[in-house]
Enzyme design. Structure first.
Site, PDB file in Angstrom:
ATOM      1  N   SER A 152       0.820  -1.209   0.000  1.00  7.35           N
ATOM      2  CA  SER A 152       0.000   0.000   0.000  1.00  7.35           C
ATOM      3  C   SER A 152       0.861   1.270   0.000  1.00  7.35           C
ATOM      4  O   SER A 152       1.574   1.516  -0.962  1.00  7.35           O
ATOM      5  CB  SER A 152      -0.947  -0.046   1.198  1.00  7.35           C
ATOM      6  OG  SER A 152      -1.914   0.951   1.085  1.00  7.35           O
ATOM      7  N   HIS A 169      -8.106  -5.150   0.904  1.00  4.82           N
ATOM      8  CA  HIS A 169      -6.853  -4.414   1.101  1.00  4.82           C
ATOM      9  C   HIS A 169      -6.075  -4.920   2.320  1.00  4.82           C
ATOM     10  O   HIS A 169      -4.866  -5.158   2.240  1.00  4.82           O
ATOM     11  CB  HIS A 169      -7.161  -2.923   1.254  1.00  4.82           C
ATOM     12  CG  HIS A 169      -5.981  -2.034   1.061  1.00  4.82           C
ATOM     13  ND1 HIS A 169      -5.433  -1.793  -0.178  1.00  4.82           N
ATOM     14  CD2 HIS A 169      -5.209  -1.351   1.932  1.00  4.82           C
ATOM     15  CE1 HIS A 169      -4.391  -0.987  -0.056  1.00  4.82           C
ATOM     16  NE2 HIS A 169      -4.221  -0.709   1.225  1.00  4.82           N
TER      17      HIS A 169
END
Ligand SMILES: *[C@@H]1O[C@H](CO)[C@@H](O)[C@H](O)[C@H]1NC(C)=O
Ligand SMILES: *[C@@H]1O[C@H](CO)[C@@H](O)[C@H](O)[C@H]1NC(C)=O
Ligand SMILES: *[C@@H]1O[C@H](CO)[C@@H](O)[C@H](O)[C@H]1NC(C)=O
Length: 403
Positions: free
Chosen positions: A174, A372
């Site tokens: 990320s 995620h």
């Protein structure tokens, strides 16, 4: 990204308005990363890195697997492969050890013979500044622009220096990938120090965050407001985080859960891969972020350009040079990632493919609900992602490593 700030605010309000007491094991909430690694029987080293602009970052190294560590105390040697792992927003080196030896990337890599280096970017609990305290607004005057310009290069140099290797792997998750791309744009000479880059859920094009960014950062301008009211960073005092974690995040099933439901609204729902014992730990271990980090992501979302912050939200749009990347990039994404949507990942892949550096792009695993956060917290992370990832790294090494 700004909805993470919202999450924090709402959790804070809930914490203040309710009060009850839960008896809770605090061990996993409070243990430091070196303590966690040691308690799992792995060798651990701490390294102190100083950046050009005075930040001091603590890196955590697992120089060998459990077995080889028992056999001898001499790490390294010929053919040793080192990998730097860089965490995401609100994260730390802890994100790669917290799920234990069967699941977390650090242990699996170490047991496979890799020399594992866990980075910590300015802002989290493993970082300080030579002249500034955390109460100085100037301490928080950064985004992933500075992570890329100062922190990542300093950490790479540290790994090279200690290991004596000429090249290492970089794995980013990320914001750890945003950091990689801002680093290469500003300091392309760091291409020469890497074998390849593995991007987990890369956050570069986040058009899906446009509306929410406009709302929170432009219409409401919560960043400026809260900053003016003396809230220097995004995050709560540790005791408040613990309070929230212990009182609101202890549900053991979806019907009673408020915590994960909230998080899933942001990152994508995947109850099947959720380990319920982890909810309070994930919350309590979340690290602070600077407002600028959220604002910078907001500018990227609003402009649809992977742009520098420059003079701020209204300042010039100045794209980072993705074309500066010269090392092979392999991308893994979650099919159900709401924070960084697949369309944005494909756009990034297309651009890297055009300059000839895209090695591969594929889902992180074949689980369609993979979101995620699953890249660090999925219940079956080892089997689903991390074991195949080690084999992938071996392939990259054989294909791209030259002295
Ligand atoms: C920190 O303070 C020292 C002494 O005043 C100064 O020499 C140095 O440049 C400062 N470093 C940073 C990064 O501000
Ligand atoms: C590591 O850094 C030290 C101090 O700057 C330097 O003396 C040494 O030569 C470096 N070692 C390697 C292998 O680069
Ligand atoms: C990369 O580009 C080649 C042609 O240059 C094309 O065949 C391939 O499909 C592209 N791959 C991706 C993932 O865009």
């Amino acid at each position: 990204m700004s909805n993470l700030a919202l999450l924090r605010l709402i959790l804070l309000l809930s914490a203040i308005t309710t009060c009850c007491c839960a008896v809770f094991s605090r061990k996993d909430m409070d243990a430091t990363v070196p303590q966690i690694i040691a308690s799992n029987g792995y060798p651990i080293e701490k390294h102190r890195v100083k950046t050009e602009d005075g930040y001091i970052l603590q890196m955590h190294r697992i120089p060998a697997g459990k077995r080889s560590a028992r056999r001898s105390n001499t790490y390294g040697g010929k053919g040793k492969r080192a990998v730097l792992i860089v965490h995401g927003l609100l994260g730390s080196s802890g994100d790669f050890v917290i799920m234990g030896p069967r699941n977390s990337l650090s242990y699996i890599l170490a047991d496979a013979g890799y020399d594992v280096w866990l980075g910590n970017l300015r802002g989290n609990m493993y970082t300080t500044h030579q002249n500034l305290t955390r109460n100085d607004p100037a301490f928080w005057d950064y985004s992933f622009h500075e992570h890329g310009k100062y922190d990542a290069p300093a950490m790479i140099d540290k790994v090279l220096n200690v290991t004596g290797l000429s090249k290492i792997f970089y794995i980013g998750y990320s914001m750890g990938t945003t950091t990689f791309f801002t680093m290469m744009s500003q300091k392309p000479e760091y291409n020469d120090k890497l074998i390849a880059f593995v991007a987990l859920a890369p956050a570069v094009y986040i058009d899906n965050m446009k509306e929410i960014s406009v709302f929170f950062l432009k219409s409401m301008d919560i960043a400026t407001t809260l900053r003016q009211r003396g809230m220097l960073a995004v995050g709560l005092k540790q005791d408040i985080m613990d309070l929230v974690a212990e009182n609101f995040c202890t549900a053991k099933n979806p019907d009673q859960d408020v915590c994960m439901r909230f998080i899933y609204a942001i990152v994508g729902e995947d109850y099947e891969q959720h380990n319920w014992d982890m909810t309070p730990i994930i919350i309590a271990r979340a690290q602070p972020a600077s407002w600028r980090q959220l604002e910078h992501y907001g500018k990227i979302a609003m402009t649809s350009v992977f742009t520098e912050w420059d003079d701020g939200m209204e300042g010039a749009v100045k794209p980072y040079k993705l074309s500066n990347v010269r090392v092979p990039v392999s991308i893994l994404y979650g099919e159900n990632d709401l924070l960084v949507e697949k369309s944005g990942i494909l756009r990034l892949a297309k651009s890297l493919n055009e300059t000839g550096v895209l090695h591969s792009i594929k889902p992180g695993c074949n689980w369609p609900k993979f979101n995620h956060l699953d890249f660090v917290f999925a219940k079956d992370l080892g089997k689903l992602v991390n074991r195949p990832l080690v084999r992938h790294l071996d392939e990259l090494y054989n294909k791209y490593y030259q002295q």
